[in-house]
Design a protein around this motif. Sequence first.
Motif, PDB file in Angstrom:
ATOM      1  N   TRP A   1      14.011   1.691  -3.143  1.00 36.48           N
ATOM      2  CA  TRP A   1      13.554   2.723  -4.068  1.00 36.48           C
ATOM      3  C   TRP A   1      12.692   3.793  -3.413  1.00 36.48           C
ATOM      4  O   TRP A   1      12.929   4.983  -3.631  1.00 36.48           O
ATOM      5  N   PRO A   2      11.663   3.410  -2.638  1.00 40.32           N
ATOM      6  CA  PRO A   2      10.815   4.467  -2.074  1.00 40.32           C
ATOM      7  C   PRO A   2      11.602   5.437  -1.186  1.00 40.32           C
ATOM      8  O   PRO A   2      11.413   6.655  -1.270  1.00 40.32           O
ATOM      9  N   TYR A   3      12.502   4.905  -0.360  1.00 38.89           N
ATOM     10  CA  TYR A   3      13.321   5.754   0.499  1.00 38.89           C
ATOM     11  C   TYR A   3      14.201   6.682  -0.352  1.00 38.89           C
ATOM     12  O   TYR A   3      14.274   7.895  -0.105  1.00 38.89           O
ATOM     13  N   GLY A   4      14.823   6.115  -1.395  1.00 38.93           N
ATOM     14  CA  GLY A   4      15.647   6.930  -2.291  1.00 38.93           C
ATOM     15  C   GLY A   4      14.841   8.020  -2.971  1.00 38.93           C
ATOM     16  O   GLY A   4      15.284   9.166  -3.104  1.00 38.93           O
ATOM     17  N   ALA A   5      13.609   7.658  -3.382  1.00 41.34           N
ATOM     18  CA  ALA A   5      12.754   8.643  -4.056  1.00 41.34           C
ATOM     19  C   ALA A   5      12.358   9.758  -3.096  1.00 41.34           C
ATOM     20  O   ALA A   5      12.321  10.941  -3.465  1.00 41.34           O
ATOM     21  N   ALA A   6      12.079   9.387  -1.817  1.00 39.89           N
ATOM     22  CA  ALA A   6      11.713  10.400  -0.832  1.00 39.89           C
ATOM     23  C   ALA A   6      12.886  11.344  -0.582  1.00 39.89           C
ATOM     24  O   ALA A   6      12.716  12.569  -0.491  1.00 39.89           O
ATOM     25  N   LEU A   7      14.099  10.782  -0.502  1.00 41.02           N
ATOM     26  CA  LEU A   7      15.298  11.623  -0.359  1.00 41.02           C
ATOM     27  C   LEU A   7      15.422  12.591  -1.531  1.00 41.02           C
ATOM     28  O   LEU A   7      15.754  13.770  -1.369  1.00 41.02           O
ATOM     29  N   THR A   8      15.140  12.068  -2.743  1.00 43.03           N
ATOM     30  CA  THR A   8      15.224  12.905  -3.941  1.00 43.03           C
ATOM     31  C   THR A   8      14.253  14.070  -3.849  1.00 43.03           C
ATOM     32  O   THR A   8      14.602  15.212  -4.183  1.00 43.03           O
ATOM     33  N   ILE A   9      13.013  13.771  -3.383  1.00 45.32           N
ATOM     34  CA  ILE A   9      12.026  14.842  -3.265  1.00 45.32           C
ATOM     35  C   ILE A   9      12.532  15.922  -2.323  1.00 45.32           C
ATOM     36  O   ILE A   9      12.476  17.121  -2.630  1.00 45.32           O
ATOM     37  N   ILE A  10      13.066  15.511  -1.173  1.00 44.19           N
ATOM     38  CA  ILE A  10      13.560  16.499  -0.208  1.00 44.19           C
ATOM     39  C   ILE A  10      14.681  17.322  -0.828  1.00 44.19           C
ATOM     40  O   ILE A  10      14.733  18.549  -0.711  1.00 44.19           O
ATOM     41  N   MET A  11      15.585  16.655  -1.565  1.00 44.82           N
ATOM     42  CA  MET A  11      16.680  17.375  -2.198  1.00 44.82           C
ATOM     43  C   MET A  11      16.150  18.387  -3.216  1.00 44.82           C
ATOM     44  O   MET A  11      16.604  19.534  -3.263  1.00 44.82           O
TER      45      MET A  11
ATOM     46  N   PRO B   1       0.805  -1.216   0.000  1.00 49.46           N
ATOM     47  CA  PRO B   1       0.000   0.000   0.000  1.00 49.46           C
ATOM     48  C   PRO B   1       0.847   1.279   0.000  1.00 49.46           C
ATOM     49  O   PRO B   1       2.042   1.229   0.234  1.00 49.46           O
ATOM     50  N   PHE B   2       0.141   2.395  -0.231  1.00 53.10           N
ATOM     51  CA  PHE B   2       0.801   3.696  -0.121  1.00 53.10           C
ATOM     52  C   PHE B   2       1.270   3.899   1.311  1.00 53.10           C
ATOM     53  O   PHE B   2       0.677   3.364   2.239  1.00 53.10           O
ATOM     54  N   SER B   3       2.307   4.667   1.454  1.00 50.82           N
ATOM     55  CA  SER B   3       2.894   4.790   2.785  1.00 50.82           C
ATOM     56  C   SER B   3       3.677   6.092   2.901  1.00 50.82           C
ATOM     57  O   SER B   3       4.167   6.630   1.905  1.00 50.82           O
ATOM     58  N   VAL B   4       3.760   6.603   4.132  1.00 58.08           N
ATOM     59  CA  VAL B   4       4.603   7.782   4.356  1.00 58.08           C
ATOM     60  C   VAL B   4       5.916   7.362   5.029  1.00 58.08           C
ATOM     61  O   VAL B   4       6.729   8.196   5.387  1.00 58.08           O
ATOM     62  N   GLN B   5       6.077   6.036   5.147  1.00 54.50           N
ATOM     63  CA  GLN B   5       7.257   5.537   5.823  1.00 54.50           C
ATOM     64  C   GLN B   5       8.572   6.046   5.194  1.00 54.50           C
ATOM     65  O   GLN B   5       9.502   6.382   5.933  1.00 54.50           O
ATOM     66  N   PRO B   6       8.662   6.108   3.843  1.00 62.88           N
ATOM     67  CA  PRO B   6       9.908   6.611   3.267  1.00 62.88           C
ATOM     68  C   PRO B   6      10.308   7.984   3.808  1.00 62.88           C
ATOM     69  O   PRO B   6      11.487   8.230   4.054  1.00 62.88           O
ATOM     70  N   PHE B   7       9.303   8.836   4.025  1.00 61.79           N
ATOM     71  CA  PHE B   7       9.621  10.174   4.511  1.00 61.79           C
ATOM     72  C   PHE B   7      10.032  10.139   5.986  1.00 61.79           C
ATOM     73  O   PHE B   7      10.855  10.941   6.425  1.00 61.79           O
ATOM     74  N   GLN B   8       9.447   9.191   6.742  1.00 60.92           N
ATOM     75  CA  GLN B   8       9.890   9.024   8.126  1.00 60.92           C
ATOM     76  C   GLN B   8      11.348   8.583   8.158  1.00 60.92           C
ATOM     77  O   GLN B   8      12.133   9.044   8.979  1.00 60.92           O
ATOM     78  N   GLN B   9      11.688   7.698   7.195  1.00 61.87           N
ATOM     79  CA  GLN B   9      13.082   7.266   7.097  1.00 61.87           C
ATOM     80  C   GLN B   9      14.007   8.445   6.815  1.00 61.87           C
ATOM     81  O   GLN B   9      15.085   8.543   7.375  1.00 61.87           O
ATOM     82  N   VAL B  10      13.538   9.331   5.913  1.00 63.30           N
ATOM     83  CA  VAL B  10      14.347  10.498   5.574  1.00 63.30           C
ATOM     84  C   VAL B  10      14.609  11.327   6.824  1.00 63.30           C
ATOM     85  O   VAL B  10      15.722  11.792   7.073  1.00 63.30           O
TER      86      VAL B  10
END
Lengths: 305, 279
Positions: free
Chosen positions: A269-279, A59-68
């Motif tokens: 991938w999701p964690y990397g993508a979230a990092l990319t968004i923040i960057m 499912p969709f998740s905000v976990q990647p951003f929590q990881q960031v």
Amino acid sequence: MSATAQTEQEIEAGRQRLRLWVTSGPGLVWIMIFLLIPSAVLLGIAFFSADDYGAPVLPFSVQPFQQVAGYSLLGWDPGNITIFLRSLGQAGIATLVSAALSYPLVFFILSRPEALRPLLLLFIVLPSWTNQVVRTYAWLELLGPNAPVSWVAHLLHAVPPDLGLAPGSFAVTTGLAYNYLPYMIVPLYASAEKLDWTLVEAGRDLYASGVRLFWHAVFPQTLPGLLSGIIFVAIPAFGDYVVPQLLGGDKALMIGSLIANQFTETPDWPYGAALTIIMLVFTGMGLVGFRILTRKLGGAEEATI
Amino acid sequence: MIPRGVRYALSGISWPLYALLYTPLALVAYYSFAPAPNEAGHSLHAYNVLLHDGAAFTALRRSLILAIGSAITSTALGTLLGYGLCRFRSPNAKGVLAHLPSLIIYTPIIMPSLVFGISELIFFNLVHNATGFLSAGLETMIIAHITFQVPYVALTVYARLAGLDPYLFDAANDLYANGLKSFLYLIIPVVQPAIIGGFLLGITLSIDDFTISFFTAGPGSVTLPIYIYGAIARKGISPEINALGTLMIGTIITLALVHFFITRHRDRAGQFAARGNIT
């Protein structure tokens, strides 16, 4: 206007639109398919969960951003924030260094005969046309443990004997400034070339000191070039991959390497993508901020398509 | 304009800076003449080893295919794009749609190359999994390289066209040249320096790039920069790597100087302005 003239005009406008699409369509569509859609996909992945192999799954998740932000099963870790601040710091110092070096270089070129100037400018830009990897690892040889510069640093007690200046933060900053110096020089040169020297003459007639002349008559006129240069240097330096990878070692990890790791060594991938968004958010804020600043300061409009 | 004392100070700072810019590159060349193991002095040993390194030659061939293949395609796409936007865009178009082409063109330029590369990696990966086409390799690299070159070619051509006298096009119209004719006999010759400049710029960008190549390459498409990067990561910098680096630096500097001195007489200001806009 008569009805026929009106329709004729409409037909002509339609033809013009067709010509526009036939000529510029292929290039635009190419960029849309092979860059805009892929980057949209990348950003979208940030909102998925990761499976055991790091691939995105529902499912969709905000976990990647929590990881960031540094939260994981093991609790909160400031590592990512350190990396972010370090990247900002490295890019900032590299930008300052390249600006500080650009002023003397630009006015040196302008003090030479006009016929020589393009060649002098070329010799500044030339190193940046060699391959990124080659011109970056070249600094490893200059700053590495057995190189003369490191002996000197050792004599000054700046580094321990068996370590050189590279890999490390100093090497990363140097490498970034070296890589992006032309991006500062070119816009600065463009605005310094158009300098209105009568202002300087006026200041001199009023017995202004050299420092005051530079600060009040020269510097404000070069500000548009400087601001463009800051954007052109700081943004790519912030997200650079090659320089921290080759010159940074483990101690000087930057955001670029952190992102890349999520797609290569330890896939998530999701964690990397979230990092990319923040960057990208950081980059975008910097860009917009400087745009506003440039406009406030009456900066030059760049040639735009 | 600049007082004599300041000029001396500027020279005193700048010449050492020029030297510093070339010191790392010179050092690469210096170390490439390292002697063979258990010998002293300088030698061409590393170049000899390189000459028998099949992998390096394969990488060189791939790099050339990549650079030339992508530059040809991007020159065609970019020239048409720059021409179309300059000639056929309605000057009084307003709104989002009118700005869309500029937005699209500037995206590849502004986007950090790491984000660019990773986007392509994911996209090609997903497309390959879904359809079986576009497995990571030389073809995906060529596609990615075309994508980042097109805007630069378009901007170069656009800058050249925008600097032309608009009556030139009216004159061609008055002489009953249709669209195709005026494109072939007026536009192409006039824009030719910009097209050649755009092509060379595309090749330079392609040779310069590492990051985007790295993320779009497959196991069977190691190009020169990836080869060098891999070799350094595995066993550090060797004299062979320095020899290879020296050849790459030498080639690009020679090409740039030749290009500079050829175009200098014909179209110095225009070429330089175009390049200045881009970098």
